[in-house]
Every structure is written in C-alpha cells, then in structure tokens.
Motif scaffolding. Structure first.
Motif, short mmCIF file in Angstrom:
data_model
loop_
_atom_site.label_atom_id
_atom_site.label_comp_id
_atom_site.label_asym_id
_atom_site.label_seq_id
_atom_site.Cartn_x
_atom_site.Cartn_y
_atom_site.Cartn_z
N ILE A 95 0.83 -1.20 0.00
CA ILE A 95 0.00 0.00 0.00
C ILE A 95 0.87 1.25 0.00
O ILE A 95 0.59 2.23 -0.71
N PHE A 98 2.08 1.86 -3.46
CA PHE A 98 1.06 2.37 -4.37
C PHE A 98 0.80 3.86 -4.17
O PHE A 98 0.58 4.60 -5.13
N VAL A 99 0.81 4.31 -2.93
CA VAL A 99 0.51 5.73 -2.68
C VAL A 99 1.71 6.62 -2.99
O VAL A 99 1.55 7.83 -3.13
N ARG A 105 -2.15 8.96 -5.89
CA ARG A 105 -3.36 9.42 -5.21
C ARG A 105 -4.61 9.23 -6.07
O ARG A 105 -5.66 9.79 -5.79
N ARG A 107 -7.99 7.78 -7.69
CA ARG A 107 -9.16 7.15 -7.07
C ARG A 107 -9.33 5.75 -7.65
O ARG A 107 -9.32 5.57 -8.87
N PRO A 108 -9.49 4.73 -6.82
CA PRO A 108 -9.71 3.37 -7.33
C PRO A 108 -10.99 3.31 -8.15
O PRO A 108 -11.94 4.05 -7.89
N THR A 149 -7.44 -2.92 -3.58
CA THR A 149 -8.13 -1.71 -4.02
C THR A 149 -7.15 -0.65 -4.50
O THR A 149 -7.32 -0.05 -5.57
N PHE A 150 -6.09 -0.41 -3.72
CA PHE A 150 -5.07 0.56 -4.11
C PHE A 150 -4.35 0.11 -5.38
O PHE A 150 -3.99 0.94 -6.22
#
Length: 233
Positions: A95, A98-99, A105, A107-108, A149-150
């Motif tokens: 995670i 990914f960020v 940033r 949106r999924p 999700t990310f």
C-alpha cells in the motif's frame, strides 16, 4: 517483460510441478527461493530505470522480503500466526508503494467495491471457525482488500495482481478454517496449486506494474523541457 525475471519464472514452473510430484523437502526449498529471485529481478530492472521517487523500489523490495518471511513461516507447522503477520506487513508495504508511485493518489475504480462484498463474505464464512484468531484474520482480510483496491488504481496489470492475491489468500483461508472443505467438489485436489499459482502470478504482476510506472515517470522526467519529477499529462 524484462528478461531479469526469467529465473523467477523458471523456478515458479519448477515449484508448481513439485507441488504435485514432491518430495516435500524440494517444495520447501524452492518456495524459499522464489521471492529472492523476484527481488533480484526487481533490482536489476530498477537499476536500468533510475526511477523517481527513489524510495519506491526499496518499499517494493521490503514487501517482497516480508512475503518471503511469510512463505518460510507457512512452510512449517505451528508458524501460521507468524506467517500471517509477515504477510500483513507485506500488504502494508505494498500500500505504501502504491501511494508513493507516480499518480499514487488516484481514485480506485468503482468496481473495487466488490472487495467490500468479498470482505463481508470472508468474515461471515470463516469468522465462526477462526476461534481466537478472529481479530487477526479479520484485520488481515481488511488490509488485503485495501491492498487490492489501491493496486487497482494503477491500471489493469496491477489490478489483476491485486485480485489474484485476494484469490490466493481466500483459497488458503478456506483450506485452513472451513470445516468440510476437503470434501468439497474438486476435493480440493488443486488447492496447493491454486494457492501458489495465483500467489506467484500476483507478485510478478504487481512488481511489473510498479516498475512500468516508474520507468514511465523516469522517461517523462528526462524529457526535454520537462522538470524533473513531472509526470506526463
């Protein structure tokens, strides 16, 4: 796909064959080598890309290293909780990757709401059979769903990788906790092959997706007239 991942792919094939043919020591040995070979592929591929931000490849390697710790722990009886903890930290590291990626940033996509449904079903089905492990298993499932999700926010390759990780751990959880699972249709004769096949593919796809994004960002930052660190429109 970079050729640096060829040793990993070869060992994946060997390991999956050994899952069906044995002996047990060879399965344990090859499993312990899989993540180091994936990490080697990442290191060699990342050296060519000179990615920005520089910390992202190190976080990816941390996630792979924690996954290796989980692989080794789960190879031994009585080490399930240790393995669960290692993979929990691995997903936290993913995670973080990914960020911090270019466009991290984002949106999924809306379809990732399916992970909310999956998590609810996961807890409803397995929760009554986890006993004292209910809280750690639920926490693990939550972080796993967030990781997937990310991942989905960064394109198809990583979305598939995240989804395959969910499939792998879901099948593993069924085998660990669900009473009567061994008598379900299929036996489940292909349990180990399904768990490891989806897991190994997930790790590779996530790594490839991260490296591809970093290479694209590096090319953009070196483009004439574009400031370092800028991303393509």
């Amino acid at each position: 796909m970079p050729k640096t991942f060829t040793p990993y792919l070869v060992l994946c094939a060997v390991h999956l064959v050994l899952l069906e043919t044995g002996p047990d020591w060879s399965i344990t040995a090859t499993k312990a080598l899989l993540m180091p070979l994936l990490a080697l592929g990442v290191v060699l591929a990342a050296r060519r890309a000179r990615p920005e931000p520089l910390e992202t490849p190190w976080l990816l390697l941390a996630a792979i290293g924690l996954s290796w710790a989980g692989d080794v722990a789960l190879s031994f009886p009585g080490m399930f909780v240790v393995g669960l903890g290692a993979f929990l930290l691995a997903h936290v590291a993913y995670i973080s990757v990914f960020v911090r990626m270019p466009g991290g940033r984002r949106r999924p996509p809306a379809w990732t709401l399916v992970y909310v449904v999956w998590f609810a079903g996961f807890i409803a089905l397995l929760g009554p059979h986890t006993g004292a492990l209910l809280v750690p298993v639920a926490l693990y499932g939550l972080v796993l769903g967030l990781m997937a999700t990310f991942a989905a926010a960064h394109g198809r390759v990583m979305a598939i990788g995240g989804a395959l990780f969910v499939v792998s751990d879901s099948v593993l959880g069924l085998g660990r906790f669900l009473p009567g699972y061994e008598f379900a249709p299929l036996g489940f004769d292909l349990h180990d092959l399904t768990v490891m096949g989806t897991y190994l593919a997930a790790q590779l796809l996530i790594s490839l997706g991260v490296l591809a994004a970093l290479r694209a960002a590096a090319r953009s930052s070196r483009a004439p007239g574009r400031p370092v660190g800028a991303t393509a429109p």
